[in-house]
Design a protein around this motif. Structure first.
Motif, PDB file in Angstrom:
ATOM      1  N   TYR A   1      28.499  66.988 -17.650  1.00 53.47           N
ATOM      2  CA  TYR A   1      28.401  65.684 -17.006  1.00 53.47           C
ATOM      3  C   TYR A   1      27.528  65.836 -15.755  1.00 53.47           C
ATOM      4  O   TYR A   1      27.887  66.607 -14.847  1.00 53.47           O
TER       5      TYR A   1
ATOM      6  N   LYS B   1      26.630  68.128 -25.727  1.00 54.13           N
ATOM      7  CA  LYS B   1      26.233  66.824 -25.194  1.00 54.13           C
ATOM      8  C   LYS B   1      26.051  66.899 -23.685  1.00 54.13           C
ATOM      9  O   LYS B   1      26.810  67.568 -22.983  1.00 54.13           O
TER      10      LYS B   1
ATOM     11  N   CYS C   1      25.884  64.249 -20.551  1.00 56.62           N
ATOM     12  CA  CYS C   1      26.159  62.852 -20.188  1.00 56.62           C
ATOM     13  C   CYS C   1      25.779  62.612 -18.729  1.00 56.62           C
ATOM     14  O   CYS C   1      26.146  63.395 -17.851  1.00 56.62           O
TER      15      CYS C   1
ATOM     16  N   ALA D   1      23.909  60.870 -23.436  1.00 55.32           N
ATOM     17  CA  ALA D   1      24.752  59.692 -23.244  1.00 55.32           C
ATOM     18  C   ALA D   1      24.685  59.276 -21.783  1.00 55.32           C
ATOM     19  O   ALA D   1      24.482  60.108 -20.892  1.00 55.32           O
TER      20      ALA D   1
ATOM     21  N   LYS E   1      20.653  57.316 -28.283  1.00 53.01           N
ATOM     22  CA  LYS E   1      21.570  57.852 -27.273  1.00 53.01           C
ATOM     23  C   LYS E   1      22.672  56.825 -26.967  1.00 53.01           C
ATOM     24  O   LYS E   1      22.457  55.619 -27.073  1.00 53.01           O
TER      25      LYS E   1
ATOM     26  N   VAL F   1      32.503  58.936 -24.140  1.00 50.17           N
ATOM     27  CA  VAL F   1      31.189  59.389 -24.642  1.00 50.17           C
ATOM     28  C   VAL F   1      31.252  60.800 -25.218  1.00 50.17           C
ATOM     29  O   VAL F   1      30.251  61.346 -25.645  1.00 50.17           O
TER      30      VAL F   1
END
Length: 348
Positions: free
Chosen positions: A165, A233, A235, A255, A294, A347
């Motif tokens: 993140y 991922k 984000c 994301a 996305k 997400v």
């Protein structure tokens, strides 16, 4: 019989500043360096101890807590050297109104700190500048919870992470969502700062070259982290100005999770061409990210300003609306409702 002279709440701050100036002016260069190093050690104490008093960072009043910690640490260091005896009752270390930037503040302790910095700069030799840089860097980090514009803060998850993140700080200029993200488990964190509060359009020196600066910074740090950990991922996350940053650089994430972003910079003094560039790039990058598949999840409350700002998003993006929230601090509202963790994890 001796009579005591009591300072009023009005003359105590003035005397504190005046006596601090006299004290600093009387110091030899070596004494000034030693005093600055003592102050630096106190700031480093704050950094070592952390910021347990600050919760998530997205509540505006939390932006003043680091500044109050600095005042509490440095007040006795200065006060012990002055002719008069000052107490926290004479000079309240907290303030009613929110002042995010102590460099613009007229609080007596802040003025004394700025005076110390100026004295070091005036000497202008190698030792004075090294002392100034060490003190100022420690001060900058303490103000922003260990975060600086040049050095993003990396927070490693307790367990092996499969997601990263990247959190863009909002107006509080402090690492936000830190505790909640940690509760998600396998998620590393990278915190980005915009101390100019320019909606990520100004670089470290205050020039309007922030878009290029933050683009390079994100590519550099995310690239390095991904080389070390193969994240499933990445984000981008942020609230208010931080949410705007997450949207502005959306193409660099897998994301985007943004709370109440602004599609026009709501700040006086921003050149019109900068605002136009900001609006254009934000819309283009959100559209390109959406077209690339996305995840784009933008949340807003029911407040008038948030409705207007999010109403300018590209037509392909429909915000998730929380009508029960009439305030701009949507994450705070969701936390009270017990749903913030669900949204943060949506997400993943």
């Amino acid at each position: 019989m001796t009579s005591e002279i009591h300072m009023t709440e009005h003359d105590a701050p003035t005397r504190f500043v005046s006596e601090a100036e006299v004290f600093l002016a009387r110091l030899s260069h070596e004494e000034l360096y030693a005093f600055a190093r003592t102050c630096t050690e106190k700031l480093e104490e704050i950094l070592r101890q952390g910021f347990a008093a600050v919760n998530e960072g997205f509540n505006p009043d939390e932006g003043t807590k680091p500044i109050n910690l600095i005042r509490e640490k440095l007040f006795p260091v200065f006060g012990s050297k002055l002719a008069s005896t000052f107490t926290a009752d004479d000079i309240p270390l907290r303030e009613e109104k929110i002042i995010f930037d102590m460099f613009k503040s007229e609080h007596p302790v802040d003025v004394a700190i700025k005076s110390l910095q100026e004295k070091l700069k005036l000497i202008a030799d190698e030792t004075s500048m090294a002392t100034y840089v060490a003190f100022t860097n420690a001060l900058d980090k303490a103000i922003h919870g260990g975060l600086t514009v040049r050095d993003p803060m990396f927070v490693k998850a307790d367990a092996p992470a499969d997601a990263l993140y990247v959190v863009f700080a909002g107006m509080v200029c402090f690492p936000e969502f830190k505790k909640s993200i940690a509760r998600l488990g396998h998620v590393d964190q990278l915190h980005i700062l915009d101390p100019h509060r320019s909606w990520y359009m100004q670089g470290p020196e205050g020039k309007w070259n922030g878009y290029g600066y933050y683009t390079r910074m994100l590519d550099k740090h995310i690239g390095k982290l991904k080389a070390e950990t193969p994240y499933r991922k990445v984000c981008f996350l942020g609230n208010s100005m931080g949410g705007s940053g997450a949207c502005l650089y959306a193409t660099r994430a897998d994301a985007v999770l943004a709370f109440c972003p602004q599609t026009i910079i709501p700040k006086q003094g921003v050149p019109e061409e900068v605002n136009q560039t900001y609006r254009k790039r934000l819309a283009e990058n959100l559209t390109a990210a959406w077209a690339a598949g996305k995840q784009i999840r933008i949340h807003r409350g029911g407040g008038d300003s948030d409705v207007v700002q999010c109403g300018r998003l590209p037509d392909i993006i429909t915000p998730i609306v929380h009508e029960g929230c009439g305030v701009h601090n949507l994450p705070g509202y969701l936390k009270e409702q017990g749903t913030l963790m669900d949204v943060l994890g949506s997400v993943l």
